[in-house]
Design an enzyme around this catalytic site. Sequence first.
Site, PDB file in Angstrom:
ATOM      1  CG  ASP A  82      56.637  16.970  70.710  1.00  0.00           C
ATOM      2  OD1 ASP A  82      57.832  16.639  70.749  1.00  0.00           O
ATOM      3  OD2 ASP A  82      56.037  17.278  69.652  1.00  0.00           O
ATOM      4  CG  HIS A 187      60.046  19.813  63.543  1.00  0.00           C
ATOM      5  ND1 HIS A 187      61.194  20.240  64.141  1.00  0.00           N
ATOM      6  CD2 HIS A 187      59.521  18.879  64.367  1.00  0.00           C
ATOM      7  CE1 HIS A 187      61.363  19.594  65.291  1.00  0.00           C
ATOM      8  NE2 HIS A 187      60.368  18.756  65.451  1.00  0.00           N
ATOM      9  CG  HIS A 218      62.072  15.675  67.591  1.00  0.00           C
ATOM     10  ND1 HIS A 218      61.076  16.412  68.188  1.00  0.00           N
ATOM     11  CD2 HIS A 218      62.655  14.975  68.598  1.00  0.00           C
ATOM     12  CE1 HIS A 218      61.084  16.176  69.481  1.00  0.00           C
ATOM     13  NE2 HIS A 218      62.035  15.313  69.762  1.00  0.00           N
ATOM     14  CG  ASP A 264      52.052  16.872  64.759  1.00  0.00           C
ATOM     15  OD1 ASP A 264      50.906  16.498  64.429  1.00  0.00           O
ATOM     16  OD2 ASP A 264      52.242  17.947  65.356  1.00  0.00           O
ATOM     17  NE  ARG A 289      27.035  11.656  64.249  1.00  0.00           N
ATOM     18  CZ  ARG A 289      25.800  11.494  64.714  1.00  0.00           C
ATOM     19  NH1 ARG A 289      25.600  10.814  65.816  1.00  0.00           N
ATOM     20  NH2 ARG A 289      24.763  12.008  64.072  1.00  0.00           N
TER      21      ARG A 289
HETATM   22  P1  13P Z   1      56.923  16.020  61.737  1.00  0.00           P
HETATM   23  O1  13P Z   1      56.608  17.451  61.504  1.00  0.00           O
HETATM   24  O2  13P Z   1      57.883  15.479  60.739  1.00  0.00           O
HETATM   25  O3  13P Z   1      55.704  15.161  61.845  1.00  0.00           O
HETATM   26  O4  13P Z   1      57.684  15.920  63.167  1.00  0.00           O
HETATM   27  C1  13P Z   1      56.941  15.934  64.355  1.00  0.00           C
HETATM   28  C2  13P Z   1      57.802  16.115  65.554  1.00  0.00           C
HETATM   29  O5  13P Z   1      59.007  16.052  65.519  1.00  0.00           O
HETATM   30  C3  13P Z   1      57.102  16.373  66.822  1.00  0.00           C
HETATM   31  O6  13P Z   1      57.985  16.651  67.854  1.00  0.00           O
HETATM   32  O1  G3H Z   2      57.380  19.393  66.506  1.00  0.00           O
HETATM   33  C1  G3H Z   2      56.328  19.974  66.722  1.00  0.00           C
HETATM   34  C2  G3H Z   2      55.052  19.222  66.659  1.00  0.00           C
HETATM   35  O2  G3H Z   2      54.699  18.951  65.327  1.00  0.00           O
HETATM   36  C3  G3H Z   2      53.979  19.942  67.416  1.00  0.00           C
HETATM   37  O3  G3H Z   2      53.489  21.026  66.698  1.00  0.00           O
HETATM   38  O4  G3H Z   2      53.481  22.877  68.361  1.00  0.00           O
HETATM   39  O5  G3H Z   2      52.020  22.940  66.308  1.00  0.00           O
HETATM   40  O6  G3H Z   2      51.494  21.376  68.188  1.00  0.00           O
HETATM   41  P1  G3H Z   2      52.567  22.138  67.442  1.00  0.00           P
HETATM   42 ZN    ZN Z   3      59.748  17.708  67.159  1.00  0.00          ZN
END
Ligand code: 13P
Ligand code: G3H
Ligand code: ZN
Length: 340
Positions: A82, A187, A218, A264, A289
């Site tokens: 990603d 995001h 995304h 995410d 747990r």
């Molecule tokens: P969100 O922050 O909306 O979950 O998007 C995640 C994302 O685009 C990861 O690449």
């Molecule tokens: O778009 C980004 C994802 O939410 C990943 O986030 O770089 O904090 O792992 P991160």
């Molecule tokens: Zn993203």
Amino acid sequence: MLMTTKPMFDLAYDGGFGVGAFNVNNMEITQGIIEACAAEKSPCILQISKGARKFANIKMLKHIIDACVELYPEVPIAIHCDHGDTLDLIKTCINDGYTSVMIDGSHHPYEENVHLTAEAVKLAHAAGVVVEAELGMLGGIEEDVVGLDAHEYEKNVEKFLTDPVQAHDFVTRTGIDSLAVAIGTSHGAFKFKHEPKLAFDRVEAIMKTCPGLPLVMHGSSSVPKEFIDLINKYGGNMPGTMGVPEDQIARAVRKYGVCKVNIDTDLRLALTAKIREVFATKPGEFDPRNYLGPARDAIREMVKRKLQMLNSSGKAEAVIQHWKSQGEPMPAYYSAAAAV
Ligand code: 13P
Ligand code: G3H
Ligand code: ZN
């Protein structure tokens, strides 16, 4: 069953569904996702960010995903990088056995994005790995990268959406397999000040200039109120959150060529809400747990609902049959491993 995203997108494009791409950072998150996919008989993309590689160690995450592949052979799984930002990272991911990579050059000037993406495609395709790239700018994190104020972004969002004519040029010159588009998503947990309306007219225009190209959304967490309420009730402080309304995501995958939907933030919220609840209601609890377990359960139930919303429930078998019937080879990493 491990595969690239190609057979998933082949069916999703015209099939009125989208494949959930969920970010994995540890065992419990991954288990919650895969248990939901098995229960819903749905394909999934497990994606790993650069931050996740650093936090969990890629060997650890790869072995967790390999265990999912072994334990759930009936679930079509793609391993995806990603927001890959350099060719070195793309090479490393290919060598680590990812079946799909994203090269994100969207923050660079256009010609630089074309060049970087085309180089990534050369590397990945030579190894049988598929490539996602991005054009346009989402809100949330991406505007921070270029130092843009969030209000400025929201006020001028039209200007940052993917340009359909440029998209055609980009796809033709790079040879990518899917395109992440800026169509009004963002995001993180604080996406908008006002309820958004995704730019479906823009999606339609991109589908005209790039017919058949799988599109990626995304920033597609919906930021469920139930999790925010739990977080705030049990000592958290997350005022003013807002996500992408699920009915708009459902429309994007059912009526348009959106084949991959990235989530995410909602996983993070489910995990955090449940852990806070256990800590607040059972202050003597110290067995991991007993708080990671409920958090994993919450992720599983939330992902099940997402898969229904994406209309990908029940699509696993068809994806596996399509993958087998196409006779596409696995990435070189796997044939090389088999040859040893
Ligand atoms: P969100 O922050 O909306 O979950 O998007 C995640 C994302 O685009 C990861 O690449
Ligand atoms: O778009 C980004 C994802 O939410 C990943 O986030 O770089 O904090 O792992 P991160
Ligand atoms: Zn993203």
